[in-house]
Write a protein that holds these residues in place. Structure first.
Motif, PDB file in Angstrom:
ATOM      1  N   GLN A   1      60.352   3.362 -43.224  1.00 53.46           N
ATOM      2  CA  GLN A   1      60.650   2.859 -43.938  1.00 53.46           C
ATOM      3  C   GLN A   1      60.282   2.467 -44.947  1.00 53.46           C
ATOM      4  O   GLN A   1      60.190   2.664 -46.441  1.00 53.46           O
ATOM      5  CB  GLN A   1      61.415   1.314 -43.465  1.00 53.46           C
ATOM      6  CG  GLN A   1      62.006   0.372 -45.073  1.00 53.46           C
ATOM      7  CD  GLN A   1      62.295  -0.470 -44.403  1.00 53.46           C
ATOM      8  OE1 GLN A   1      61.713  -1.277 -42.680  1.00 53.46           O
ATOM      9  NE2 GLN A   1      63.217  -1.755 -44.416  1.00 53.46           N
TER      10      GLN A   1
ATOM     11  N   SER B   1      64.893  -6.545 -43.694  1.00 56.27           N
ATOM     12  CA  SER B   1      65.903  -5.586 -44.323  1.00 56.27           C
ATOM     13  C   SER B   1      67.178  -6.449 -44.539  1.00 56.27           C
ATOM     14  O   SER B   1      67.786  -4.959 -45.144  1.00 56.27           O
ATOM     15  CB  SER B   1      65.231  -4.838 -42.427  1.00 56.27           C
ATOM     16  OG  SER B   1      64.605  -4.210 -42.405  1.00 56.27           O
ATOM     17  N   ILE B   2      67.515  -6.844 -43.773  1.00 56.77           N
ATOM     18  CA  ILE B   2      68.769  -7.255 -43.769  1.00 56.77           C
ATOM     19  C   ILE B   2      69.360  -8.119 -44.853  1.00 56.77           C
ATOM     20  O   ILE B   2      70.510  -7.995 -45.559  1.00 56.77           O
ATOM     21  CB  ILE B   2      69.304  -8.420 -43.346  1.00 56.77           C
ATOM     22  CG1 ILE B   2      68.870  -8.409 -41.212  1.00 56.77           C
ATOM     23  CG2 ILE B   2      70.718  -8.911 -42.969  1.00 56.77           C
ATOM     24  CD1 ILE B   2      69.866  -8.905 -40.366  1.00 56.77           C
TER      25      ILE B   2
ATOM     26  N   TYR C   1      68.008   2.937 -35.264  1.00 54.47           N
ATOM     27  CA  TYR C   1      67.199   3.445 -36.249  1.00 54.47           C
ATOM     28  C   TYR C   1      67.947   4.094 -37.553  1.00 54.47           C
ATOM     29  O   TYR C   1      68.613   3.464 -38.365  1.00 54.47           O
ATOM     30  CB  TYR C   1      66.533   3.948 -36.852  1.00 54.47           C
ATOM     31  CG  TYR C   1      65.632   3.614 -38.171  1.00 54.47           C
ATOM     32  CD1 TYR C   1      64.952   2.684 -38.255  1.00 54.47           C
ATOM     33  CD2 TYR C   1      66.185   4.230 -40.163  1.00 54.47           C
ATOM     34  CE1 TYR C   1      64.105   3.045 -39.992  1.00 54.47           C
ATOM     35  CE2 TYR C   1      65.732   4.575 -40.657  1.00 54.47           C
ATOM     36  CZ  TYR C   1      65.020   3.511 -40.847  1.00 54.47           C
ATOM     37  OH  TYR C   1      63.964   2.850 -42.309  1.00 54.47           O
TER      38      TYR C   1
ATOM     39  N   GLY D   1      69.897   1.344 -38.481  1.00 51.68           N
ATOM     40  CA  GLY D   1      69.684   0.486 -39.707  1.00 51.68           C
ATOM     41  C   GLY D   1      68.227   0.024 -39.054  1.00 51.68           C
ATOM     42  O   GLY D   1      68.237  -0.904 -37.738  1.00 51.68           O
ATOM     43  N   PRO D   2      67.271  -0.202 -40.268  1.00 48.86           N
ATOM     44  CA  PRO D   2      66.046  -1.307 -39.536  1.00 48.86           C
ATOM     45  C   PRO D   2      66.098  -2.392 -38.674  1.00 48.86           C
ATOM     46  O   PRO D   2      64.538  -2.504 -38.215  1.00 48.86           O
ATOM     47  CB  PRO D   2      64.328  -0.667 -41.048  1.00 48.86           C
ATOM     48  CG  PRO D   2      66.185  -1.031 -42.165  1.00 48.86           C
ATOM     49  CD  PRO D   2      67.098  -0.248 -42.111  1.00 48.86           C
ATOM     50  N   SER D   3      66.631  -3.290 -39.699  1.00 53.48           N
ATOM     51  CA  SER D   3      67.063  -4.133 -38.915  1.00 53.48           C
ATOM     52  C   SER D   3      67.025  -4.348 -37.873  1.00 53.48           C
ATOM     53  O   SER D   3      66.634  -5.492 -36.783  1.00 53.48           O
ATOM     54  CB  SER D   3      68.077  -5.103 -39.501  1.00 53.48           C
ATOM     55  OG  SER D   3      69.618  -4.885 -39.652  1.00 53.48           O
TER      56      SER D   3
END
Length: 430
Positions: free
Chosen positions: A44, A104-105, A171, A174-176
């Motif tokens: 990220q 992140s979200i 991942y 997504g990172p979240s």
């Protein structure tokens, strides 16, 4: 609870001791969470900045709190219940991972916010790491400590294999998703630690004087072999910090994605895990000092091969060898230091050891990032590998007693501070 004395210590398994089994499970869960988080944060940050320097800064912001808190955390680990300290630290890490997920979200997680949260994680880890190191000898009989160290290392390496690959795979969502999973694992590890039950007296709470805070440093300084073992690993990790640059290697040199990055991060653990399991079943019995020096030299040579490789397969192989050689050094050093340190000093000695070893990973990442920004990633990693080999040759001359160490013996009868009772033959955790 206390474990019954076995008839045959050579064949006894440390996993038959329930407190250690719970510890092992917590170690696996927390390390998987940590490794997943490292992959997500590294990828990220690099996507946000495309900067090798910023990748190095991730390591620096974790190193600084551990450096400045080192003397305090060791004293805390020797004064309070080590299980409670570990449980609280793991819970805070879970909260920090949740903050990364929420950021992140909702889109407010920029570079500065990541650094701030990673700083909190670093401060928490500063308390957790020496506490867990000091806790291990109280979970098994002293005669099983080298096996326990190897099994504890196998827990870490099992997680290091699973964690990065799992983090890279998740991942994709997504990172979240990675951070949320990490948060759940950290909290689960905290619950496992809370289930550990061992019979032990409460620690004697020495006054928090300057002398008591510096006792760990004084103890290590008074024993050149311990100083040599810790400092050898310090320079090896500091110079051989190739893992900090894996996002650059994956993205720019080996042309792979997050999943490839996860596999590269897992590769050292493949070698380390197989070596740890072997050493748990068949501990080194002779010439342990010589074996440690050879292992660190191989670590440097593997780093050189990785630096020059342009093949994904060869890079993976070099990292496997790197991890295997590092594990030999870790098991010898950790067993030697713990066996030579009385229980009432283990927290402070482990805190100093964590600064030398644990946080040198983060400082090594910063050094690698800065060197890569100046010279480029390949010269930076190559220079680190060559430097590691040079340090090994120099340390053989500076610490001949360590090089000639033949066996890992039972806990030494170390001198004790005034008005402090000697440690029992079988150390107990607080």
């Amino acid at each position: 609870m206390t474990a019954p004395a076995p008839a045959s210590p050579a064949s006894e398994s440390v996993l038959s001791h329930r407190p250690f089994t719970l510890f092992w499970g917590a170690r696996v869960a927390s390390t998987i969470a940590n490794q997943m988080q490292i992959v997500a944060v590294g990828w990220q940050v690099y996507q946000l900045t495309h900067s090798a320097f910023d990748l190095g800064m991730v390591g620096l912001v974790q190193f600084l709190p551990a450096l400045f808190l080192a003397l305090l955390v060791g004293h805390v680990a020797d004064r309070y219940d080590r299980r409670k300290i570990a449980r609280i630290c793991l819970f805070i890490k879970g909260v920090a991972a949740a903050a990364l997920a929420i950021g992140s979200i909702y889109g407010w997680l920029d570079k500065e916010a990541i650094f701030a949260i990673v700083f909190v994680i670093g401060a928490t880890h500063a308390f957790e790491s020496p506490t867990l190191q000091a806790l291990v000898p109280g979970l098994v009989p002293a005669r099983l400590l080298p096996r326990a160290v190897a099994w504890a290392a196998s827990a870490t390496q099992t997680a290091v294999i699973i964690g990065p690959a799992l983090g890279g795979f998740i991942y994709v969502l997504g990172p979240s998703a990675v951070y949320t999973t990490s948060s759940a694992l950290f909290i689960g590890a905290s619950l496992l630690v809370s289930l550990i039950r061992i019979e032990s007296a409460l620690p004697r709470r020495e006054p928090a004087t300057l002398s008591s805070l510096l006792a760990g440093i004084a103890f290590i300084k008074s024993r050149p072999a311990i100083l040599g073992a810790i400092s050898l690993d310090l320079f090896a990790v500091l110079l051989g910090g190739a893992t900090a640059l894996l996002p650059i290697y994956a993205h720019d040199i080996l042309a792979t994605g997050p999943l490839g990055l996860g596999l590269l991060r897992s590769a050292p653990a493949v070698g380390a895990l197989s070596t740890a399991i072997f050493l748990a079943r068949r501990p080194l019995s002779r010439r342990v000092g010589r074996s440690m020096f050879i292992a660190v030299a191989v670590f440097g040579l593997a780093t050189i091969v990785f630096a020059l490789s342009r093949s994904f397969v060869l890079s993976l192989a070099a990292l496997v060898v790197l991890g295997a050689s590092d594990m030999i050094s870790v098991v010898v050093r950790s067993s030697f230091v713990q066996l030579e340190t009385p229980d009432h000093m283990r927290g402070r000695v482990s805190a100093v050891n964590s600064v030398f070893i644990g946080t040198s990973n983060q400082l090594g990442e910063f050094e690698s990032g800065v060197t890569a920004a100046w010279l480029g990633p390949v010269p930076a990693v190559l220079l680190g590998g060559v430097g590691t080999v040079v340090v090994v040759l120099l340390w053989i001359r500076l610490f001949p007693t360590l090089f000639g160490l033949d066996k890992l013996t039972s806990p030494a009868a170390a001198p004790h501070p005034p008005n402090h009772p000697p440690s029992p033959a079988t150390p107990t955790a607080t």
